[in-house]
Design an enzyme around this catalytic site. Structure first.
Site, short mmCIF file in Angstrom:
data_model
loop_
_atom_site.label_atom_id
_atom_site.label_comp_id
_atom_site.label_asym_id
_atom_site.label_seq_id
_atom_site.Cartn_x
_atom_site.Cartn_y
_atom_site.Cartn_z
N CYS A 2 0.87 -1.33 0.03
CA CYS A 2 0.03 -0.10 -0.06
C CYS A 2 0.88 1.33 -0.07
O CYS A 2 1.98 1.23 0.64
CB CYS A 2 -0.90 0.16 1.12
SG CYS A 2 -2.01 -1.41 1.29
N ARG A 27 3.49 -0.15 -4.90
CA ARG A 27 3.19 -0.84 -3.70
C ARG A 27 1.84 -1.15 -3.50
O ARG A 27 1.58 -1.88 -2.51
CB ARG A 27 3.47 0.21 -2.58
CG ARG A 27 4.69 0.78 -2.51
CD ARG A 27 5.00 1.97 -1.75
NE ARG A 27 4.61 1.40 -0.10
CZ ARG A 27 5.61 0.88 0.74
NH1 ARG A 27 7.00 1.52 0.40
NH2 ARG A 27 5.39 0.59 1.81
N TRP A 70 -3.23 -2.17 -1.60
CA TRP A 70 -2.73 -3.59 -1.98
C TRP A 70 -3.79 -4.45 -0.71
O TRP A 70 -3.65 -4.23 0.45
CB TRP A 70 -1.60 -4.26 -1.69
CG TRP A 70 -1.11 -5.79 -1.86
CD1 TRP A 70 -0.90 -6.15 -3.31
CD2 TRP A 70 -1.17 -6.72 -1.07
NE1 TRP A 70 -0.74 -7.73 -2.94
CE2 TRP A 70 -1.00 -7.88 -1.81
CE3 TRP A 70 -1.34 -7.11 0.54
CZ2 TRP A 70 -0.64 -9.06 -1.21
CZ3 TRP A 70 -1.20 -8.10 0.81
CH2 TRP A 70 -0.91 -9.24 0.01
N ASN A 96 -1.80 2.07 6.29
CA ASN A 96 -1.15 0.88 5.98
C ASN A 96 -1.06 -0.11 7.13
O ASN A 96 -0.54 0.57 8.18
CB ASN A 96 0.31 1.20 5.54
CG ASN A 96 0.35 1.46 4.11
OD1 ASN A 96 -0.64 1.41 3.36
ND2 ASN A 96 1.84 1.63 3.65
N GLY A 97 -0.98 -1.45 6.91
CA GLY A 97 -0.91 -2.27 8.33
C GLY A 97 -2.07 -3.09 8.42
O GLY A 97 -3.02 -2.85 7.62
N GLU A 477 14.55 -18.95 -8.26
CA GLU A 477 14.66 -17.66 -8.49
C GLU A 477 14.08 -17.44 -9.91
O GLU A 477 13.05 -16.65 -10.26
CB GLU A 477 15.88 -16.89 -8.42
CG GLU A 477 15.81 -15.17 -8.90
CD GLU A 477 14.66 -14.56 -8.29
OE1 GLU A 477 14.23 -15.02 -7.20
OE2 GLU A 477 14.59 -13.36 -8.62
N LYS A 481 10.37 -16.07 -10.88
CA LYS A 481 10.16 -14.68 -11.78
C LYS A 481 9.26 -15.08 -12.81
O LYS A 481 8.25 -14.21 -13.27
CB LYS A 481 11.48 -14.44 -12.57
CG LYS A 481 12.35 -13.20 -12.59
CD LYS A 481 12.26 -12.14 -11.51
CE LYS A 481 11.70 -12.55 -10.22
NZ LYS A 481 12.22 -11.71 -9.20
N GLU A 484 5.53 -14.86 -11.41
CA GLU A 484 5.01 -13.58 -11.13
C GLU A 484 4.56 -12.77 -12.25
O GLU A 484 3.62 -12.35 -12.01
CB GLU A 484 6.17 -12.81 -10.46
CG GLU A 484 6.74 -13.24 -8.90
CD GLU A 484 7.80 -12.20 -8.51
OE1 GLU A 484 7.73 -11.47 -7.62
OE2 GLU A 484 8.66 -12.43 -8.78
N HIS A 500 13.34 -38.30 -7.85
CA HIS A 500 12.76 -38.64 -6.61
C HIS A 500 11.16 -38.25 -6.42
O HIS A 500 10.58 -38.44 -5.48
CB HIS A 500 13.38 -38.16 -5.32
CG HIS A 500 14.69 -38.33 -5.46
ND1 HIS A 500 15.22 -39.70 -5.01
CD2 HIS A 500 15.93 -37.82 -5.70
CE1 HIS A 500 16.57 -39.73 -5.06
NE2 HIS A 500 17.01 -38.90 -5.47
N LYS A 599 4.98 -4.49 -4.07
CA LYS A 599 6.27 -4.22 -3.50
C LYS A 599 6.36 -3.99 -2.00
O LYS A 599 5.35 -3.31 -1.59
CB LYS A 599 6.82 -3.15 -4.40
CG LYS A 599 8.48 -3.29 -4.39
CD LYS A 599 8.99 -3.44 -5.57
CE LYS A 599 10.50 -3.55 -5.58
NZ LYS A 599 11.13 -4.79 -6.38
C1 F6R Z 1 10.18 -11.39 -6.01
C2 F6R Z 1 10.03 -10.35 -5.06
C3 F6R Z 1 9.82 -10.89 -3.61
C4 F6R Z 1 10.80 -10.06 -2.66
C5 F6R Z 1 10.42 -10.42 -1.18
C6 F6R Z 1 11.24 -9.74 -0.25
O1 F6R Z 1 10.47 -10.77 -7.37
O2 F6R Z 1 10.32 -8.97 -5.25
O3 F6R Z 1 9.86 -12.29 -3.37
O4 F6R Z 1 12.06 -10.57 -2.81
O5 F6R Z 1 9.35 -9.94 -1.04
O6 F6R Z 1 11.34 -8.39 -0.44
P1 F6R Z 1 12.51 -7.45 0.23
O7 F6R Z 1 13.71 -7.78 -0.49
O8 F6R Z 1 12.02 -6.13 0.26
O9 F6R Z 1 12.47 -7.91 1.59
#
Ligand code: F6R
Length: 604
Positions: A2, A27, A70, A96-97, A477, A481, A484, A500, A599
């Protein structure tokens, strides 16, 4: 998670608030809204553009608050969108929260005849402040928050005091921006850069009263705090697309620059050593640790996994890697001589922060690898390393991940040289790291092959990723990606694990992405690919330039430059990121803002 924005000054507020929201949109983008005193709140579901369409001409008023959401409690609807008002519409809040005891508070308020429109915890907070507001906004906020259990980044404004914003922080970031034509409040300093670089971060349990040319910070108990502004190092251009179609693409292409910024002044090539100023105060402790525990979430956790492989292999340091969302709740039995290292781009991830705090309670040394300067985790660790990757705007982490891997190489050099790594090996790694930006710059000049392959693999519903050793976390990773930004179902395993169980899923409709650079587990990876081919699954291999054998076992090959093995994961990451990006584009998706995500995950 948010975005919050507030302005009180001498200019018309609504365009400033909308612009602030656009910067914060990463966000959260389920819904957005603004409140200008004297007007009803305006809200819209979906991106900020939907809200902007409802505000064709600027609203009158030189102060206001805004929010991009969010969803946590309640669906992403207009009714659930912020700002929320009290019963009479005389004040509004953005929050937020999570208010954990909102149900109890709601029942109490209902008993007083207060009715609710939304399903949100935030509306309860708005109504609660409203019932306590008798002309002193700060007092009303303070009394309400004394009754609240949970987390908040909160901004409040009232119709009859349009020149005053009250803001408070507990667990969700709030930063004040001090500009020449007024003052601002935001959940993220990047949204302030268009106005000012002078900022003040609130700590948990702090409140602020902010007017056009004044601010006062206080603690929960009403003690005044004298805090000096800090200067944000980032420039406003860094949070703009600069000609790229998407932030994600821009941020992937920034990899060479990011590595340069991460290593600047930190590499002593002729000594084969690294120098990390932020860790200097704890250097003796660090180099004599029995164990390092790395904590992170999502991509940061996978970066930590790469860190574990290379620190154990080259520095001889035993390492555990833990998910923030697990570490904080489990019984940890730490060696007194261990340290906990939080890896985080935002520096605000709730589970990583809680893990760090629990390590502190056990009197462990706490360290951080953090990108966001001034963030909570950066401030709460005993010592740490900043990534200097610049602001990351696309929701899916790319350049921060590259920078995290780079910091782990520096850390391995730093600790390794104290624990028996030879000068020769140190020099080789340091020289390789210094050359890495140039190698990636050249690599990124032609990414056509990845685009072509992406078109082909965009049509599958599933994908399996494998790697071994340093590239196992890169497989994870890569699959994250892909999930996502393309919504393709993807899984990842260490190469040897497939047989396995999970190999049962593979067939001609379930492709494999294999990370198979020429390294000490190359032959093993080829065997794993053969096992998969026997099940007719299409194979896309990421392999070393000049490796002609790979073409014999894989349907498609993407070549990458060969570098020192400790650096190879940095290089293999880039085609993984681009593959996800190009597939997302091929599918017509919003790669910068994937559905359901935000984010900076500041809720638990
Ligand atoms: C994936 C991604 C998330 C962050 C995770 C941790 O692309 O961006 O998995 O890596 O939410 O976020 P930070 O690094 O901000 O603690």
């Amino acid at each position: 998670m948010c975005g919050i924005f507030g302005y009180v000054g001498s200019r018309t507020a609504s365009p400033i608030l909308l612009e602030g929201l656009r910067t914060l949109e990463y966000r959260g983008y389920d819904s957005a809204g603004i409140f200008i005193p004297g007007n009803a709140p305006i809200k819209a579901v979906g991106p900020i553009d939907n809200l902007a369409k409802k505000i064709e001409s600027p609203l009158s008023g030189t102060s206001g608050i805004a929010h991009t959401r969010w969803a946590t409690h309640g669906a992403p609807t207009e009714v659930n969108a912020h700002p929320h008002t009290d019963m009479s519409g005389s004040l509004a809040i953005v929050h937020n929260g999570i208010i954990e005891n909102f149900r109890q508070l709601k029942e109490g308020l209902k008993a007083q005849g207060i009715s609710f429109e939304s399903e949100t915890d935030s509306e309860v907070l708005a109504k609660l402040i409203g019932t306590l507001y008798k002309g002193d906004l700060l007092e009303a906020v303070r009394s309400a928050l004394a009754m609240v259990r949970g987390t908040y980044g909160l901004v409040v404004i009232a119709n009859n005091q349009p020149g005053t914003i009250v803001t408070a922080r507990m667990g969700s970031p709030i930063v004040l921006g001090l500009a020449s034509d007024g003052n601002l409040v935001s959940s993220d300093p990047s949204a302030l850069l268009a106005h000012t670089k002078d900022v003040i971060y609130l700590e948990d349990g702090e409140y602020a009263v902010v007017t056009k040319d004044f601010y006062q910070i206080m603690t929960l108990k009403g003690q005044k705090r004298d805090k000096k502004p800090e200067t944000v190092e980032w420039d406003v251009e860094e949070v703009q697309k600069q000609g790229y179609e998407h932030f994600m693409l821009k941020e992937i292409f920034e990899a060479p620059e990011v590595i340069k910024n991460t290593i600047r002044g930190r590499l002593l090539v002729d000594k084969g050593r690294a120098k990390l100023g932020g860790l200097e105060p704890v250097l003796d402790q660090l180099t004599s640790l029995n164990r390092l525990v790395i904590v992170g979430c999502g991509s940061a956790y996978y970066a930590g996994e790469v860190g574990r492989y290379i620190l154990e292999e080259y520095a001889g340091l035993p390492v555990d890697v833990e998910l923030g969302s697990e570490y904080r709740y489990k019984r940890n039995l730490p060696d007194k001589n261990s340290a906990v290292l939080a890896v985080t781009q935002s520096g605000e991830t709730a589970d990583t922060l809680a893990s760090l705090r629990s390590a502190k309670e056990q009197n462990l040394l706490t360290l951080g690898i953090v990108n966001a300067v001034g963030s909570t985790i950066a401030r709460e660790t005993d010592a740490g390393v900043y990534n200097h990757a610049g602001p990351e705007v696309a929701v899916a982490s790319t350049k921060a991940f590259i920078s995290q891997l780079t910091v782990f190489v520096l850390l391995t050099l730093l600790i390794g040289r104290e624990k028996g790594m030879t000068q020769e090996e140190g020099e080789e790694i340091a020289a390789g790291l210094e050359k890495l930006p140039e190698i990636l710059e050249k690599y990124l000049k032609d990414t056509k092959a990845i685009e072509v392959v992406a078109k082909k693999y965009a049509n599958y519903r599933d994908a399996m990723f494998i790697g071994r050793k340093f590239h196992t976390p890169i497989a994870y990773e890569g699959s994250l990606k892909l999930k996502e930004v393309t919504y393709i179902h993807a899984e990842a395993y260490a190469g040897g694990e497939l047989k396995h169980g999970s190999i049962a899923m593979l067939d001609e409709n379930f492709p494999l992405v294999a990370i198979v650079p020429k390294d000490d587990v190359y032959e093993k990876m080829i065997s794993n690919i053969e096992e998969v081919r026997a099940r007719k699954a299409p194979v896309l291999a990421i392999g070393t330039e000049g490796d002609a054998d790979l073409e014999k076992v894989a349907d498609d090959v993407l070549h990458i430059p060969k570098v020192h093995p400790i650096l190879q994961p940095v290089v293999t990451t880039v085609p993984m990121q681009l593959l996800a990006y190009y597939i997302g584009i091929e599918k017509g998706l919003n790669v910068d803002r994937p559905r359901n995500l935000a984010k900076s995950v500041t809720v638990e």
